[in-house]
Design a protein around this motif. Structure first.
Motif, PDB file in Angstrom:
ATOM      1  N   LYS A  64       0.837  -1.204   0.000  1.00 53.98           N
ATOM      2  CA  LYS A  64       0.000   0.000   0.000  1.00 53.98           C
ATOM      3  C   LYS A  64       0.871   1.253   0.000  1.00 53.98           C
ATOM      4  O   LYS A  64       1.858   1.335   0.720  1.00 53.98           O
ATOM      5  N   GLY A  65       0.486   2.176  -0.845  1.00 51.93           N
ATOM      6  CA  GLY A  65       1.220   3.429  -0.949  1.00 51.93           C
ATOM      7  C   GLY A  65       2.309   3.407  -2.010  1.00 51.93           C
ATOM      8  O   GLY A  65       2.771   4.464  -2.439  1.00 51.93           O
ATOM      9  N   ARG A  66       2.726   2.228  -2.423  1.00 52.55           N
ATOM     10  CA  ARG A  66       3.761   2.117  -3.457  1.00 52.55           C
ATOM     11  C   ARG A  66       3.242   1.522  -4.755  1.00 52.55           C
ATOM     12  O   ARG A  66       3.777   1.812  -5.826  1.00 52.55           O
ATOM     13  N   PHE A  67       2.215   0.683  -4.673  1.00 54.08           N
ATOM     14  CA  PHE A  67       1.669   0.004  -5.841  1.00 54.08           C
ATOM     15  C   PHE A  67       0.322   0.624  -6.198  1.00 54.08           C
ATOM     16  O   PHE A  67      -0.466   0.978  -5.323  1.00 54.08           O
ATOM     17  N   THR A  68       0.087   0.720  -7.490  1.00 54.89           N
ATOM     18  CA  THR A  68      -1.197   1.179  -7.999  1.00 54.89           C
ATOM     19  C   THR A  68      -1.656   0.210  -9.075  1.00 54.89           C
ATOM     20  O   THR A  68      -0.855  -0.199  -9.916  1.00 54.89           O
ATOM     21  N   ILE A  69      -2.924  -0.133  -9.053  1.00 55.21           N
ATOM     22  CA  ILE A  69      -3.483  -1.008 -10.078  1.00 55.21           C
ATOM     23  C   ILE A  69      -4.520  -0.223 -10.872  1.00 55.21           C
ATOM     24  O   ILE A  69      -5.268   0.594 -10.311  1.00 55.21           O
ATOM     25  N   SER A  70      -4.543  -0.458 -12.170  1.00 54.48           N
ATOM     26  CA  SER A  70      -5.534   0.193 -13.031  1.00 54.48           C
ATOM     27  C   SER A  70      -5.835  -0.737 -14.189  1.00 54.48           C
ATOM     28  O   SER A  70      -5.116  -1.713 -14.422  1.00 54.48           O
ATOM     29  N   ARG A  71      -6.875  -0.425 -14.921  1.00 54.60           N
ATOM     30  CA  ARG A  71      -7.227  -1.244 -16.079  1.00 54.60           C
ATOM     31  C   ARG A  71      -7.815  -0.363 -17.159  1.00 54.60           C
ATOM     32  O   ARG A  71      -8.418   0.688 -16.880  1.00 54.60           O
ATOM     33  N   ASP A  72      -7.637  -0.812 -18.379  1.00 52.12           N
ATOM     34  CA  ASP A  72      -8.213  -0.158 -19.545  1.00 52.12           C
ATOM     35  C   ASP A  72      -9.000  -1.229 -20.291  1.00 52.12           C
ATOM     36  O   ASP A  72      -8.412  -2.041 -21.013  1.00 52.12           O
ATOM     37  N   ASN A  73     -10.285  -1.249 -20.091  1.00 52.59           N
ATOM     38  CA  ASN A  73     -11.097  -2.299 -20.698  1.00 52.59           C
ATOM     39  C   ASN A  73     -11.148  -2.195 -22.221  1.00 52.59           C
ATOM     40  O   ASN A  73     -11.353  -3.199 -22.899  1.00 52.59           O
ATOM     41  N   ALA A  74     -10.949  -1.010 -22.742  1.00 51.30           N
ATOM     42  CA  ALA A  74     -10.919  -0.852 -24.200  1.00 51.30           C
ATOM     43  C   ALA A  74      -9.678  -1.512 -24.803  1.00 51.30           C
ATOM     44  O   ALA A  74      -9.690  -1.925 -25.960  1.00 51.30           O
ATOM     45  N   LYS A  75      -8.618  -1.601 -23.998  1.00 49.78           N
ATOM     46  CA  LYS A  75      -7.378  -2.224 -24.461  1.00 49.78           C
ATOM     47  C   LYS A  75      -7.189  -3.625 -23.887  1.00 49.78           C
ATOM     48  O   LYS A  75      -6.142  -4.242 -24.101  1.00 49.78           O
ATOM     49  N   ASN A  76      -8.170  -4.101 -23.135  1.00 51.91           N
ATOM     50  CA  ASN A  76      -8.087  -5.445 -22.537  1.00 51.91           C
ATOM     51  C   ASN A  76      -6.810  -5.612 -21.714  1.00 51.91           C
ATOM     52  O   ASN A  76      -6.152  -6.663 -21.773  1.00 51.91           O
ATOM     53  N   THR A  77      -6.474  -4.599 -20.956  1.00 55.72           N
ATOM     54  CA  THR A  77      -5.203  -4.607 -20.244  1.00 55.72           C
ATOM     55  C   THR A  77      -5.376  -4.109 -18.816  1.00 55.72           C
ATOM     56  O   THR A  77      -6.105  -3.146 -18.574  1.00 55.72           O
ATOM     57  N   VAL A  78      -4.661  -4.769 -17.910  1.00 57.26           N
ATOM     58  CA  VAL A  78      -4.575  -4.319 -16.527  1.00 57.26           C
ATOM     59  C   VAL A  78      -3.110  -3.992 -16.238  1.00 57.26           C
ATOM     60  O   VAL A  78      -2.203  -4.643 -16.770  1.00 57.26           O
ATOM     61  N   TYR A  79      -2.911  -2.969 -15.434  1.00 61.31           N
ATOM     62  CA  TYR A  79      -1.569  -2.481 -15.149  1.00 61.31           C
ATOM     63  C   TYR A  79      -1.270  -2.539 -13.654  1.00 61.31           C
ATOM     64  O   TYR A  79      -2.170  -2.418 -12.815  1.00 61.31           O
ATOM     65  N   LEU A  80      -0.007  -2.699 -13.352  1.00 61.13           N
ATOM     66  CA  LEU A  80       0.459  -2.599 -11.970  1.00 61.13           C
ATOM     67  C   LEU A  80       1.643  -1.650 -11.965  1.00 61.13           C
ATOM     68  O   LEU A  80       2.700  -1.976 -12.509  1.00 61.13           O
ATOM     69  N   GLN A  81       1.434  -0.482 -11.411  1.00 59.80           N
ATOM     70  CA  GLN A  81       2.496   0.505 -11.278  1.00 59.80           C
ATOM     71  C   GLN A  81       3.190   0.288  -9.938  1.00 59.80           C
ATOM     72  O   GLN A  81       2.535   0.291  -8.890  1.00 59.80           O
ATOM     73  N   ILE A  82       4.495   0.092  -9.994  1.00 65.44           N
ATOM     74  CA  ILE A  82       5.265  -0.176  -8.783  1.00 65.44           C
ATOM     75  C   ILE A  82       6.292   0.937  -8.612  1.00 65.44           C
ATOM     76  O   ILE A  82       7.155   1.117  -9.464  1.00 65.44           O
ATOM     77  N   ASN A  83       6.184   1.653  -7.532  1.00 68.68           N
ATOM     78  CA  ASN A  83       7.116   2.734  -7.242  1.00 68.68           C
ATOM     79  C   ASN A  83       8.000   2.378  -6.053  1.00 68.68           C
ATOM     80  O   ASN A  83       7.677   1.491  -5.266  1.00 68.68           O
TER      81      ASN A  83
END
Length: 124
Positions: free
Chosen positions: A65-84
């Protein structure tokens, strides 16, 4: 059919950032809740983050928590994990998983489809 392919891993230094991607080649991506898990050498696979189908809500393991962010783009069929602010203890194979349901459980057995994983190695 859901086919998940992760990308974006690599060898980085502590303090760096990475964005992992997980793409689904199917046509039903928006029906699935998505999760990210990781498995470090000699350890069990653990939940990292999850996001509901619409992307409107997410859950994170306390350790990220506080370092990772999750997001998704359903139009691109993709989920992302941003790791800081990567740490050596973040070193693991990172997997994405799909679940045909609304919730985002932390139990890996609740997920129906898995990618092959992408290696993240953090040097100190």
């Amino acid at each position: 059919q859901v086919q998940l392919v992760e990308s974006g891993g690599g060898l980085v230094q502590a303090g760096d950032s990475l964005r992992l991607s997980c793409a689904d080649s199917g046509r039903t991506f928006s029906r699935y809740a998505m999760g990210w898990f990781r498995q470090a050498p000699g350890r069990e696979r653990e939940f990292v983050a999850g996001i509901i189908r619409s992307g409107g809500s997410a859950d994170f393991a306390d350790s990220v928590k506080g370092r990772f962010t999750i997001s998704r783009d359903n139009a691109k069929n993709t989920v992302y994990l941003q790791i800081n602010s990567l740490k050596p203890e973040d070193t693991a194979v990172y997997y994405c998983a799909a679940r045909n349901g609304m919730s985002i459980p932390r139990d890996e057995t609740q997920y129906d489809y898995w990618g092959q994983g992408t290696q993240v190695t953090v040097s100190s």
